[in-house]
Write a protein that holds these residues in place. Structure first.
Motif, PDB file in Angstrom:
ATOM      1  N   THR A  30       0.834  -1.209   0.000  1.00 51.89           N
ATOM      2  CA  THR A  30       0.000   0.000   0.000  1.00 51.89           C
ATOM      3  C   THR A  30       0.867   1.258   0.000  1.00 51.89           C
ATOM      4  O   THR A  30       0.627   2.200  -0.767  1.00 51.89           O
ATOM      5  N   GLN A  33       2.554   1.736  -3.444  1.00 54.53           N
ATOM      6  CA  GLN A  33       1.635   2.223  -4.478  1.00 54.53           C
ATOM      7  C   GLN A  33       1.317   3.699  -4.286  1.00 54.53           C
ATOM      8  O   GLN A  33       1.215   4.457  -5.253  1.00 54.53           O
ATOM      9  N   PRO A  39      -1.412   2.057  -9.368  1.00 53.23           N
ATOM     10  CA  PRO A  39      -1.596   0.713  -8.801  1.00 53.23           C
ATOM     11  C   PRO A  39      -0.620  -0.277  -9.402  1.00 53.23           C
ATOM     12  O   PRO A  39      -0.255  -0.193 -10.584  1.00 53.23           O
ATOM     13  N   PHE A  41      -1.128  -3.787  -8.694  1.00 57.94           N
ATOM     14  CA  PHE A  41      -1.838  -5.051  -8.846  1.00 57.94           C
ATOM     15  C   PHE A  41      -3.338  -4.806  -8.955  1.00 57.94           C
ATOM     16  O   PHE A  41      -3.875  -3.860  -8.381  1.00 57.94           O
ATOM     17  N   ASP A  42      -4.021  -5.660  -9.706  1.00 61.94           N
ATOM     18  CA  ASP A  42      -5.473  -5.757  -9.705  1.00 61.94           C
ATOM     19  C   ASP A  42      -5.833  -7.096  -9.084  1.00 61.94           C
ATOM     20  O   ASP A  42      -5.090  -8.087  -9.239  1.00 61.94           O
ATOM     21  N   ARG A  43      -6.944  -7.158  -8.399  1.00 64.12           N
ATOM     22  CA  ARG A  43      -7.373  -8.430  -7.813  1.00 64.12           C
ATOM     23  C   ARG A  43      -8.345  -9.108  -8.769  1.00 64.12           C
ATOM     24  O   ARG A  43      -9.397  -8.570  -9.110  1.00 64.12           O
ATOM     25  N   VAL A  44      -7.979 -10.313  -9.228  1.00 69.68           N
ATOM     26  CA  VAL A  44      -8.785 -11.081 -10.167  1.00 69.68           C
ATOM     27  C   VAL A  44      -8.994 -12.485  -9.609  1.00 69.68           C
ATOM     28  O   VAL A  44      -8.029 -13.232  -9.399  1.00 69.68           O
ATOM     29  N   LEU A  48      -3.789 -11.657  -6.962  1.00 68.94           N
ATOM     30  CA  LEU A  48      -3.270 -10.381  -7.428  1.00 68.94           C
ATOM     31  C   LEU A  48      -2.660 -10.538  -8.816  1.00 68.94           C
ATOM     32  O   LEU A  48      -1.812 -11.399  -9.030  1.00 68.94           O
ATOM     33  N   ARG A  49      -3.119  -9.715  -9.744  1.00 65.09           N
ATOM     34  CA  ARG A  49      -2.569  -9.734 -11.086  1.00 65.09           C
ATOM     35  C   ARG A  49      -1.818  -8.434 -11.329  1.00 65.09           C
ATOM     36  O   ARG A  49      -2.377  -7.345 -11.171  1.00 65.09           O
ATOM     37  N   THR A  51      -0.346  -5.096 -12.785  1.00 64.99           N
ATOM     38  CA  THR A  51      -0.788  -4.160 -13.808  1.00 64.99           C
ATOM     39  C   THR A  51       0.296  -4.033 -14.876  1.00 64.99           C
ATOM     40  O   THR A  51       1.427  -4.483 -14.686  1.00 64.99           O
ATOM     41  N   SER A  52      -0.052  -3.418 -15.992  1.00 65.28           N
ATOM     42  CA  SER A  52       0.932  -3.240 -17.067  1.00 65.28           C
ATOM     43  C   SER A  52       2.103  -2.375 -16.597  1.00 65.28           C
ATOM     44  O   SER A  52       3.254  -2.597 -16.988  1.00 65.28           O
TER      45      SER A  52
END
Length: 287
Positions: A30, A33, A39, A41-44, A48-49, A51-52
């Motif tokens: 946190t 970031q 960000p 990471f995205d949560r999928v 955690l995935r 980000t580009s």
């Protein structure tokens, strides 16, 4: 921590790997970031995935981790009072073939020298040399890197390795047509040797049936010994001393493989690196 999270994609696995608490990982992520302003990471589906933006950071994180590792090795060498440190980057097949004999000879002459070996792909090997993380590298030729210099070391060929009782053992050579019904263990299309093997099959008009992909000759031979199929690999790993139950035959059409030593363009080789090259040349098969 960020590099580990990018590789694992999990707070809990990162905490376990680094031996810290999950809240500590979450708090650090946190704060990171917030400091970066985007960000990571995205949560999928509960994971955690990256980000580009985060993925764009990974190559530099790998480079920094390599530099830190090399620094730790140097500190260890100095702390243990050794007389020197030699770092070698190499392709996996060469790591199991040419390299052991050269390292053994070198260590007999320099028993107090700490030797570090890193096996990786061609691009990784060349990058390590260019960045100063390795004194020299051993690879099969690929696209050049302007900040490394290459010297021819030796040449080999592609061979077919099979169990001693295989139906093809009586053949003097093995061709793509001989392998139409066989399960093949070999290198993938991402490697120099794998690409050239696939091209040989294409030119022969034979479908290349790659059953198992391996990036090391010794792994491929272990699979053959266990009955997984036949292997098409380079000839740099000595078969008989380690796998007496296997036989090898030349593959035709001949695929000639060259091995090069790559060294930094911008700085001279150390005395230890030059002496190690002498041992490499002594054990390399003569063309």
């Amino acid at each position: 921590m960020l590099r580990t999270m990018l590789q694992l994609g999990s707070v809990s696995e990162t905490a376990r790997t680094l031996n810290i608490s999950q809240p500590a990982v979450s708090q650090t992520l946190t704060a990171l970031q917030q400091e970066l302003g985007f960000p990571l990471f995205d949560r999928v589906k509960g994971r955690l995935r990256p980000t580009s933006q985060a993925l764009k950071l990974l190559p530099d994180l790998d480079r920094l981790a390599g530099n830190i590792s090399a620094f730790r090795d140097l500190v260890l060498t100095m702390r243990e009072g050794r007389s020197g440190y030699l770092s070698v980057a190499t392709a996996p097949s060469i790591a199991g073939g040419l390299l052991p004999a050269a390292v053994t000879r070198f260590r007999r002459m320099h028993p107090d020298v700490y030797v570090g070996i890193h096996a990786g792909g061609v691009r990784d090997t060349m990058d390590r040399v260019a960045r100063g993380q390795a004194d020299l590298g051993i690879v099969q030729p690929a696209e050049g890197n302007v900040i490394v210099h290459s010297t021819e070391l030796c040449a080999g060929t592609v061979i077919c390795v099979m169990p001693a009782g295989h139906r093809l053992r009586g053949r003097e050579t093995i061709t793509p047509a001989d392998l139409v019904q066989e399960e093949i263990v070999s290198f993938g299309p991402g490697s120099v040797t794998g690409t050239r093997i696939m091209e040989a099959f294409r030119l022969a008009g034979v479908r290349f049936r790659l059953a198992i992909e391996a990036n090391q000759a010794v792994v491929a031979m272990t699979l053959v010994a266990s009955g997984a199929g036949l292997a098409l690999i380079d000839s740099f790993f000595p078969t008989q001393p380690y796998f007496p139950s296997l036989v090898q035959r030349p593959f035709r059409p001949e695929i000639r493989l060259r091995v090069q030593v790559v060294v930094p363009e911008s700085r001279p080789l150390s005395k230890l690196a030059r002496e190690f090259m002498t041992e490499l040349e002594a054990v390399a098969p003569k063309s």
